[in-house]
Design a protein around this motif. Structure first.
Motif, mmCIF file in Angstrom:
data_model
loop_
_atom_site.group_PDB
_atom_site.id
_atom_site.type_symbol
_atom_site.label_atom_id
_atom_site.label_comp_id
_atom_site.label_asym_id
_atom_site.label_seq_id
_atom_site.Cartn_x
_atom_site.Cartn_y
_atom_site.Cartn_z
ATOM 1 N N GLY A 95 0.807 -1.210 0.000
ATOM 2 C CA GLY A 95 0.000 0.000 0.000
ATOM 3 C C GLY A 95 0.841 1.262 0.000
ATOM 4 O O GLY A 95 2.070 1.225 -0.106
ATOM 5 N N PHE A 96 0.163 2.389 0.122
ATOM 6 C CA PHE A 96 0.813 3.692 0.243
ATOM 7 C C PHE A 96 0.776 4.123 1.706
ATOM 8 O O PHE A 96 -0.058 3.662 2.482
ATOM 9 N N VAL A 97 1.671 5.025 2.053
ATOM 10 C CA VAL A 97 1.642 5.636 3.379
ATOM 11 C C VAL A 97 0.667 6.808 3.307
ATOM 12 O O VAL A 97 0.979 7.855 2.728
ATOM 13 N N ARG A 102 3.323 -0.410 13.100
ATOM 14 C CA ARG A 102 2.469 -1.327 13.852
ATOM 15 C C ARG A 102 1.211 -1.693 13.061
ATOM 16 O O ARG A 102 0.809 -2.855 13.015
ATOM 17 N N ASP A 103 0.592 -0.706 12.422
ATOM 18 C CA ASP A 103 -0.615 -0.955 11.635
ATOM 19 C C ASP A 103 -0.325 -1.878 10.451
ATOM 20 O O ASP A 103 -1.129 -2.757 10.129
ATOM 21 N N ALA A 104 0.810 -1.663 9.803
ATOM 22 C CA ALA A 104 1.180 -2.510 8.660
ATOM 23 C C ALA A 104 1.419 -3.953 9.117
ATOM 24 O O ALA A 104 1.070 -4.904 8.399
ATOM 25 N N TRP A 105 2.001 -4.120 10.301
ATOM 26 C CA TRP A 105 2.222 -5.464 10.856
ATOM 27 C C TRP A 105 0.893 -6.192 11.054
ATOM 28 O O TRP A 105 0.747 -7.358 10.702
ATOM 29 N N SER A 106 -0.094 -5.498 11.599
ATOM 30 C CA SER A 106 -1.380 -6.131 11.890
ATOM 31 C C SER A 106 -2.139 -6.501 10.616
ATOM 32 O O SER A 106 -3.025 -7.353 10.646
ATOM 33 N N GLU A 107 -1.788 -5.877 9.492
ATOM 34 C CA GLU A 107 -2.454 -6.181 8.226
ATOM 35 C C GLU A 107 -1.813 -7.346 7.481
ATOM 36 O O GLU A 107 -2.366 -7.822 6.483
ATOM 37 N N LEU A 108 -0.651 -7.810 7.950
ATOM 38 C CA LEU A 108 0.001 -8.953 7.301
ATOM 39 C C LEU A 108 -0.800 -10.223 7.548
ATOM 40 O O LEU A 108 -1.439 -10.385 8.585
ATOM 41 N N SER A 109 -0.726 -11.154 6.618
ATOM 42 C CA SER A 109 -1.321 -12.470 6.808
ATOM 43 C C SER A 109 -0.517 -13.228 7.854
ATOM 44 O O SER A 109 0.633 -12.866 8.156
ATOM 45 N N PRO A 110 -1.071 -14.314 8.428
ATOM 46 C CA PRO A 110 -0.280 -15.127 9.361
ATOM 47 C C PRO A 110 1.033 -15.599 8.732
ATOM 48 O O PRO A 110 2.077 -15.591 9.401
ATOM 49 N N GLU A 136 -2.671 -9.082 16.812
ATOM 50 C CA GLU A 136 -2.683 -8.022 17.825
ATOM 51 C C GLU A 136 -1.394 -7.971 18.641
ATOM 52 O O GLU A 136 -1.220 -7.072 19.462
ATOM 53 N N GLU A 137 -0.513 -8.938 18.434
ATOM 54 C CA GLU A 137 0.761 -8.929 19.160
ATOM 55 C C GLU A 137 1.687 -7.861 18.606
ATOM 56 O O GLU A 137 1.565 -7.443 17.453
ATOM 57 N N ASP A 138 2.644 -7.427 19.441
ATOM 58 C CA ASP A 138 3.620 -6.448 18.988
ATOM 59 C C ASP A 138 4.466 -7.028 17.855
ATOM 60 O O ASP A 138 4.753 -8.234 17.843
ATOM 61 N N PRO A 139 4.887 -6.175 16.904
ATOM 62 C CA PRO A 139 5.756 -6.663 15.824
ATOM 63 C C PRO A 139 7.056 -7.230 16.383
ATOM 64 O O PRO A 139 7.570 -6.746 17.395
ATOM 65 N N LEU A 140 7.578 -8.254 15.746
ATOM 66 C CA LEU A 140 8.883 -8.783 16.128
ATOM 67 C C LEU A 140 9.951 -7.730 15.865
ATOM 68 O O LEU A 140 9.799 -6.888 14.974
ATOM 69 N N GLU A 179 11.691 6.205 17.003
ATOM 70 C CA GLU A 179 11.213 7.040 18.101
ATOM 71 C C GLU A 179 10.009 7.891 17.720
ATOM 72 O O GLU A 179 9.232 8.285 18.596
ATOM 73 N N ASP A 180 9.850 8.186 16.435
ATOM 74 C CA ASP A 180 8.730 9.005 15.992
ATOM 75 C C ASP A 180 7.417 8.236 16.181
ATOM 76 O O ASP A 180 7.252 7.140 15.646
ATOM 77 N N GLU A 181 6.498 8.806 16.946
ATOM 78 C CA GLU A 181 5.260 8.097 17.290
ATOM 79 C C GLU A 181 4.392 7.797 16.073
ATOM 80 O O GLU A 181 3.774 6.736 15.989
ATOM 81 N N GLN A 182 4.341 8.713 15.135
ATOM 82 C CA GLN A 182 3.530 8.490 13.941
ATOM 83 C C GLN A 182 4.092 7.341 13.099
ATOM 84 O O GLN A 182 3.343 6.481 12.618
ATOM 85 N N LEU A 183 5.409 7.326 12.938
ATOM 86 C CA LEU A 183 6.038 6.251 12.169
ATOM 87 C C LEU A 183 5.907 4.909 12.883
ATOM 88 O O LEU A 183 5.718 3.865 12.243
ATOM 89 N N LYS A 184 6.005 4.936 14.224
ATOM 90 C CA LYS A 184 5.812 3.697 14.993
ATOM 91 C C LYS A 184 4.416 3.129 14.765
ATOM 92 O O LYS A 184 4.238 1.919 14.613
ATOM 93 N N LYS A 185 3.425 4.016 14.713
ATOM 94 C CA LYS A 185 2.051 3.577 14.488
ATOM 95 C C LYS A 185 1.883 3.010 13.069
ATOM 96 O O LYS A 185 1.208 1.992 12.868
ATOM 97 N N ILE A 186 2.494 3.660 12.089
ATOM 98 C CA ILE A 186 2.419 3.173 10.705
ATOM 99 C C ILE A 186 3.019 1.772 10.619
ATOM 100 O O ILE A 186 2.456 0.878 9.978
#
Length: 197
Positions: free
Chosen positions: A47-49, A111-119, A149-153, A102-109
Motif C-alpha cells: 500500500g501507500f503511506v 504497527r498498523d502494517a504489521w497487523s495487516e500482514l497475513s499469518p 494483535e501482538e507487537d511486531p517482532l 522514536e517518531d510516534e507516527q512512524l511507529k504507528k504506521i
C-alpha cells in the motif's frame, strides 16, 4: 504542475485492473551494494503511506538491504502489470522504519502494517537469519506466527520508497509518460510529459 502525484492514481487503477493476478502486487526493487555492484530482489506491495507518494513494503532487519540503504538510500522499483501491459519504473529515496523508531507516527504506521500482514507474512519474520548457513532442522521454519494483535517482532521493518520520479510505459497505447517532481516553496510539485515508448 500539481502537488498530488499524478502517477499514483494510474498505479492504483493498474492494480485494480490486474487484481485477478495474485503476482500483480510483486515488484522488483533495485539498490546498490556498498561495493558499488547492483542488488535486485522481488518485494510485495503493502500500500501507500496515507495519501502520500510513498510506497510501502516490508523487510527483515537482518537482510543485506539494511546496509545498502544506509550507504545509499536511492533505489528504483520496476513493476510490470501483465494484464494491461504496463510497466512502472519508480525511483526515489528508501526509508526503513525499524523497531527502535522514536517518531510516534512512524511507529504507528509500522504497527498498523504489521497487523495487516497475513499469518504467513508475520510468520516469515520468525525464520532463521538469512545471512546464516541453512541447517537440516526444518522446525526452525515451523514456528507459530505471532498474532495480529501482538507487537511486531524486533526484526520486522516497514520500508517505504519516497518516489521522486516515475516512468509509465503503456505498451498497448505506444506511450510512455514521464513524471518528475521538484521542490518549490517547501512543497513537492509534479510535472508529466508524454514520450515515445
Amino acid at each position: 504542475m500539481t502537488a498530488a502525484a499524478p502517477w499514483r492514481s494510474a498505479l492504483l487503477k493498474s492494480l485494480e485492473l490486474n487484481k485477478e493476478l495474485k503476482y500483480s502486487t510483486f515488484f522488483q526493487l533495485a539498490t546498490v551494494r556498498p561495493n558499488g555492484k547492483p542488488a535486485n530482489r522481488t518485494m510485495v506491495y503493502r500500500g501507500f503511506v496515507g495519501d502520500s507518494a510513498k510506497l510501502a513494503f516490508t523487510t527483515d532487519s537482518r537482510s543485506s538491504k539494511m546496509e545498502e540503504v544506509k550507504e545509499n538510500p536511492w533505489s528504483e522499483i520496476c513493476w510490470y502489470m501483465p494484464e494491461t501491459r504496463e510497466q512502472y519504473r519508480l525511483s526515489g529515496k528508501l526509508y526503513i522504519i525499524k523497531s527502535d523508531e522514536e517518531d510516534e507516527q512512524l511507529k504507528k504506521i509500522r504497527r498498523d502494517a504489521w497487523s495487516e500482514l497475513s499469518p504467513g507474512g508475520r510468520g516469515w519474520f520468525t525464520w532463521p537469519d538469512a545471512s546464516q548457513p541453512r541447517t537440516d532442522d526444518d522446525t526452525e521454519f515451523e514456528k507459530e506466527p505471532p498474532g495480529q494483535e501482538e507487537d511486531p517482532l524486533s526484526n520486522y521493518c516497514l520500508c517505504f520508497l519516497d518516489v521522486y520520479e516515475c516512468e509509465l510505459s503503456k505498451l498497448r497505447e505506444k506511450l510512455r509518460i514521464e513524471y518528475h517532481s521538484n521542490e518549490e516553496g517547501g512543497q513537492r510539485l509534479w510535472t508529466e510529459r508524454n514520450m515515445n515508448p
